[in-house]
Design a protein around this motif. Structure first.
Motif, PDB file in Angstrom:
ATOM      1  N   GLY A  39      58.721  30.624  45.880  1.00 21.19           N
ATOM      2  CA  GLY A  39      58.755  29.793  47.073  1.00 21.19           C
ATOM      3  C   GLY A  39      59.522  28.508  46.847  1.00 21.19           C
ATOM      4  O   GLY A  39      60.274  28.061  47.720  1.00 21.19           O
ATOM      5  N   GLU A  40      59.358  27.907  45.666  1.00 26.08           N
ATOM      6  CA  GLU A  40      60.058  26.641  45.389  1.00 26.08           C
ATOM      7  C   GLU A  40      61.564  26.838  45.342  1.00 26.08           C
ATOM      8  O   GLU A  40      62.334  25.977  45.765  1.00 26.08           O
ATOM      9  CB  GLU A  40      59.549  26.029  44.085  1.00 26.08           C
ATOM     10  CG  GLU A  40      60.125  24.653  43.837  1.00 26.08           C
ATOM     11  CD  GLU A  40      59.430  23.907  42.712  1.00 26.08           C
ATOM     12  OE1 GLU A  40      59.692  22.703  42.556  1.00 26.08           O
ATOM     13  OE2 GLU A  40      58.610  24.526  41.994  1.00 26.08           O
ATOM     14  N   ARG A  41      62.011  27.965  44.826  1.00 26.33           N
ATOM     15  CA  ARG A  41      63.456  28.239  44.829  1.00 26.33           C
ATOM     16  C   ARG A  41      63.990  28.281  46.263  1.00 26.33           C
ATOM     17  O   ARG A  41      65.086  27.775  46.547  1.00 26.33           O
ATOM     18  CB  ARG A  41      63.740  29.564  44.113  1.00 26.33           C
ATOM     19  CG  ARG A  41      63.556  29.497  42.600  1.00 26.33           C
ATOM     20  CD  ARG A  41      64.179  30.700  41.908  1.00 26.33           C
ATOM     21  NE  ARG A  41      63.499  31.945  42.254  1.00 26.33           N
ATOM     22  CZ  ARG A  41      62.464  32.445  41.609  1.00 26.33           C
ATOM     23  NH1 ARG A  41      61.962  31.788  40.569  1.00 26.33           N
ATOM     24  NH2 ARG A  41      61.909  33.593  41.977  1.00 26.33           N
ATOM     25  N   MET A  42      63.204  28.869  47.166  1.00 27.18           N
ATOM     26  CA  MET A  42      63.622  28.933  48.571  1.00 27.18           C
ATOM     27  C   MET A  42      63.630  27.540  49.204  1.00 27.18           C
ATOM     28  O   MET A  42      64.523  27.198  49.983  1.00 27.18           O
ATOM     29  CB  MET A  42      62.688  29.858  49.345  1.00 27.18           C
ATOM     30  CG  MET A  42      62.744  31.309  48.925  1.00 27.18           C
ATOM     31  SD  MET A  42      61.750  32.391  49.980  1.00 27.18           S
ATOM     32  CE  MET A  42      62.739  32.404  51.482  1.00 27.18           C
TER      33      MET A  42
ATOM     34  N   ALA B 195      58.576  30.177  52.315  1.00 27.11           N
ATOM     35  CA  ALA B 195      58.201  29.585  51.025  1.00 27.11           C
ATOM     36  C   ALA B 195      56.728  29.176  51.022  1.00 27.11           C
ATOM     37  O   ALA B 195      56.015  29.392  50.030  1.00 27.11           O
ATOM     38  CB  ALA B 195      59.081  28.371  50.731  1.00 27.11           C
ATOM     39  N   LEU B 196      56.267  28.592  52.118  1.00 19.81           N
ATOM     40  CA  LEU B 196      54.848  28.230  52.215  1.00 19.81           C
ATOM     41  C   LEU B 196      53.964  29.468  52.156  1.00 19.81           C
ATOM     42  O   LEU B 196      52.889  29.454  51.545  1.00 19.81           O
ATOM     43  CB  LEU B 196      54.581  27.472  53.521  1.00 19.81           C
ATOM     44  CG  LEU B 196      54.746  25.958  53.521  1.00 19.81           C
ATOM     45  CD1 LEU B 196      54.306  25.393  54.866  1.00 19.81           C
ATOM     46  CD2 LEU B 196      53.944  25.307  52.411  1.00 19.81           C
ATOM     47  N   LYS B 197      54.424  30.532  52.805  1.00 20.46           N
ATOM     48  CA  LYS B 197      53.673  31.786  52.780  1.00 20.46           C
ATOM     49  C   LYS B 197      53.566  32.307  51.346  1.00 20.46           C
ATOM     50  O   LYS B 197      52.493  32.744  50.897  1.00 20.46           O
ATOM     51  CB  LYS B 197      54.381  32.805  53.674  1.00 20.46           C
ATOM     52  CG  LYS B 197      53.710  34.167  53.745  1.00 20.46           C
ATOM     53  CD  LYS B 197      52.493  34.134  54.633  1.00 20.46           C
ATOM     54  CE  LYS B 197      51.906  35.521  54.803  1.00 20.46           C
ATOM     55  NZ  LYS B 197      50.688  35.526  55.624  1.00 20.46           N
ATOM     56  N   LEU B 198      54.682  32.244  50.600  1.00 25.10           N
ATOM     57  CA  LEU B 198      54.678  32.693  49.205  1.00 25.10           C
ATOM     58  C   LEU B 198      53.747  31.827  48.358  1.00 25.10           C
ATOM     59  O   LEU B 198      53.067  32.318  47.464  1.00 25.10           O
ATOM     60  CB  LEU B 198      56.101  32.644  48.644  1.00 25.10           C
ATOM     61  CG  LEU B 198      57.073  33.684  49.207  1.00 25.10           C
ATOM     62  CD1 LEU B 198      58.494  33.376  48.763  1.00 25.10           C
ATOM     63  CD2 LEU B 198      56.678  35.096  48.762  1.00 25.10           C
ATOM     64  N   GLN B 199      53.726  30.535  48.645  1.00 26.76           N
ATOM     65  CA  GLN B 199      52.841  29.638  47.902  1.00 26.76           C
ATOM     66  C   GLN B 199      51.377  30.033  48.086  1.00 26.76           C
ATOM     67  O   GLN B 199      50.583  30.031  47.142  1.00 26.76           O
ATOM     68  CB  GLN B 199      53.077  28.197  48.363  1.00 26.76           C
ATOM     69  CG  GLN B 199      52.396  27.138  47.503  1.00 26.76           C
ATOM     70  CD  GLN B 199      52.701  25.735  48.000  1.00 26.76           C
ATOM     71  OE1 GLN B 199      52.560  25.433  49.191  1.00 26.76           O
ATOM     72  NE2 GLN B 199      53.130  24.876  47.096  1.00 26.76           N
TER      73      GLN B 199
ATOM     74  N   ASN C  11      50.278  32.907  45.929  1.00 23.32           N
ATOM     75  CA  ASN C  11      50.387  32.658  44.487  1.00 23.32           C
ATOM     76  C   ASN C  11      51.748  33.032  43.919  1.00 23.32           C
ATOM     77  O   ASN C  11      51.860  33.446  42.758  1.00 23.32           O
ATOM     78  CB  ASN C  11      49.274  33.395  43.725  1.00 23.32           C
ATOM     79  CG  ASN C  11      47.895  32.902  44.109  1.00 23.32           C
ATOM     80  OD1 ASN C  11      47.685  31.698  44.281  1.00 23.32           O
ATOM     81  ND2 ASN C  11      46.953  33.819  44.261  1.00 23.32           N
ATOM     82  N   GLU C  12      52.777  32.896  44.742  1.00 23.95           N
ATOM     83  CA  GLU C  12      54.156  33.100  44.272  1.00 23.95           C
ATOM     84  C   GLU C  12      54.919  31.795  44.440  1.00 23.95           C
ATOM     85  O   GLU C  12      55.971  31.736  45.063  1.00 23.95           O
ATOM     86  CB  GLU C  12      54.829  34.235  45.045  1.00 23.95           C
ATOM     87  CG  GLU C  12      54.177  35.598  44.852  1.00 23.95           C
ATOM     88  CD  GLU C  12      54.932  36.715  45.547  1.00 23.95           C
ATOM     89  OE1 GLU C  12      56.163  36.790  45.362  1.00 23.95           O
ATOM     90  OE2 GLU C  12      54.298  37.481  46.291  1.00 23.95           O
ATOM     91  N   GLU C  13      54.356  30.717  43.870  1.00 23.95           N
ATOM     92  CA  GLU C  13      54.886  29.380  44.099  1.00 23.95           C
ATOM     93  C   GLU C  13      56.293  29.199  43.542  1.00 23.95           C
ATOM     94  O   GLU C  13      57.136  28.553  44.175  1.00 23.95           O
ATOM     95  CB  GLU C  13      53.943  28.342  43.484  1.00 23.95           C
ATOM     96  CG  GLU C  13      54.303  26.903  43.846  1.00 23.95           C
ATOM     97  CD  GLU C  13      53.236  25.925  43.411  1.00 23.95           C
ATOM     98  OE1 GLU C  13      52.500  25.431  44.266  1.00 23.95           O
ATOM     99  OE2 GLU C  13      53.130  25.670  42.185  1.00 23.95           O
TER     100      GLU C  13
END
Length: 460
Positions: free
Chosen positions: A227-230, A215-219, A222-224
């Motif tokens: 990531g937040e769903r995860m 999730a941090l990697k996605l954040q 720019n796929e926050e």
């Protein structure tokens, strides 16, 4: 007995265990390591407890608590037998090696020899007299390095890659490699590919720590929202797993959702109420909220009232962090700004100060504003400074009644407090002398060895 001693001295360095991995240079142990290991023993999945008990035993040995180390090794052995019964003999090789070393340091040579013999008997089954080369041992070493600080992530990566050469689809080894590579992500030419984390998640669908790292990697990519769903899913499935919550806190702080970050840190405090670093985390969040309110467009009086309330919470939690043992050497970051601003406010309004210093207080505060946000590694100003009148009288009394060679043992920041008193009374030369003494104390106690650069030999 001397022959047995010589024999052990030749054999012990050949064992694969914490005593031969050179984990800490000159016993330079991270200050909060024991607390973190104990916390993980409480919150991690049972299959990893044997690893953590082995590391805890070594930490206790380095601190001279060998009897306690033996108790930890017994817990490690029992945990491994329970969680890895089909591989207990191989996985206990590290534990038995640690047993042999601890008994050797206790001078109990027959017991040390008995554990060396256990290692021999296990390894001889695989045609190796003392050291078994197997992926499980490589993994055990890798997890140990991962828990010894960020400087050791490269060594952990090497261990897990070696283990995966023999078992490429092992979930445990894959998880270790993903974590090690994730924490190497910020280094040049060490960028982790998304596939490493994805493979680890596929092989470890129930490992929520890997999920929050992804999730941090996605954040960062720019796929926050994704990531937040995860993060939400991971926190729901591991509501009391502090290593998962810690990464989730980082995610929400990056997002700017500080209320959610505070909520999760407070949940972590439920299981570790004496963790000074968690109180410091909450203080940082409240101070970040102060800056958020500062940038809002709203009624000035309401904004001021809200900011004062948030500053109060930040100060309370920072004081709690210091009460629980937070070292002045710890990085106070923007909280330093908070405390310095409060101190200058007090100085400017104090009737006890000479007019000259009152005139300078606003200039000092303006200068402070220009440097706000700078990270401070060893800042004496990062200690609580607002005191009630009764507290000031108490410290003043200590100043009058305590000589330089009789510092109260319960006042670790004694000279810093004396410096503040002198400063508030306009006695700047005396204040500087006290701050120098406090700095000398911090340098002498610094685990980094920086004192060798600044302090003369007699003081060392």
């Amino acid at each position: 007995m001397s022959e047995a001693n010589n024999s052990l001295e030749q054999i012990l360095p050949q064992l694969k265990c914490h005593f031969t991995w050179n984990l800490f240079k000159e016993k330079d142990i991270p200050e909060d390591l024991e607390e973190r290991v104990c916390e993980q023993i409480e919150s991690l999945n049972p299959e990893f407890k044997g690893t953590m008990y082995n590391l805890l035993a070594y930490i206790k040995h380095l601190d001279g608590r060998n009897e306690e180390a033996l108790e930890c090794l017994q817990q490690a052995e029992e945990s491994i037998q329970q969680e890895h019964s089909d591989q207990a003999e191989v996985r206990n090789l590290v534990t038995w090696g640690n047993y042999a070393w601890v008994y050797y340091h206790l001078g109990r040579l027959p017991e040390a020899q008995a554990y060396v013999d256990k290692v021999k008997q296990a390894c001889e089954k695989f045609s190796n007299p003392l050291s078994l080369d197997c992926p499980e041992l490589d993994s055990e070493e890798g997890w140990t390095w991962l828990n010894c600080g960020e400087r050791q992530n490269e060594r952990a990566r090497v261990c897990f890659e070696k283990a995966l050469e023999k078992k490429p689809n092992n979930p445990e080894f894959s998880s270790g490699l993903a974590i090690a590579k994730y924490y190497l992500d910020g280094k040049p030419r060490k960028q982790i590919s998304d596939s490493v984390l994805k493979k680890a998640i596929e092989l470890n669908p129930d490992n929520q720590y890997i999920r929050v790292l992804q999730a941090l990697k996605l954040q960062k990519m720019n796929e926050e929202a994704k990531g937040e769903r995860m993060v939400k899913e991971a926190v729901e499935k591991a509501p009391h797993q502090n290593d998962v919550l810690r990464i989730a806190v980082k995610f929400y702080k990056n997002k700017g959702d500080l209320d959610k970050a505070i909520e999760l840190v407070q949940r972590m405090l439920e299981s570790t109420p004496n963790n000074c670093y968690l109180y410091h985390q909450i203080a940082c969040c409240y101070w970040a909220k102060v800056k958020q309110v500062q940038n809002e467009e709203s009624d000035a009086d309401m904004k001021r009232e809200k900011m004062d309330e948030l500053r109060k919470h930040a100060k309370e939690y920072l004081n709690k962090a210091i009460e629980k043992g937070l070292s002045p050497l710890y990085e106070y970051s923007e909280l330093t700004e908070l405390l310095e601003i409060e101190e200058y406010d007090q100085i400017a309004s104090s009737k006890e100060l000479p007019a000259r210093e009152r005139q300078h207080s606003q200039h000092d505060r303006d200068s402070l504003g220009q440097t706000a946000g700078t990270t401070v590694q060893c800042d004496l100003e990062g200690l609580p400074v607002s005191q009630t009148s009764a507290e000031k009288q108490k410290v003043n009394g200590q100043q009058e009644n305590t000589s330089e060679n009789q510092i109260p043992p319960n006042a670790p920041n004694y000279w810093y407090q004396q410096g503040l008193i002198h400063k508030m009374n306009g006695e700047l030369l005396q204040a500087a002398e006290c701050f120098e003494k406090e700095l000398g104390r911090l340098l002498r106690n610094s685990p980094s060895g920086i004192s060798h650069f600044f302090l003369p030999a007699p003081e060392l």
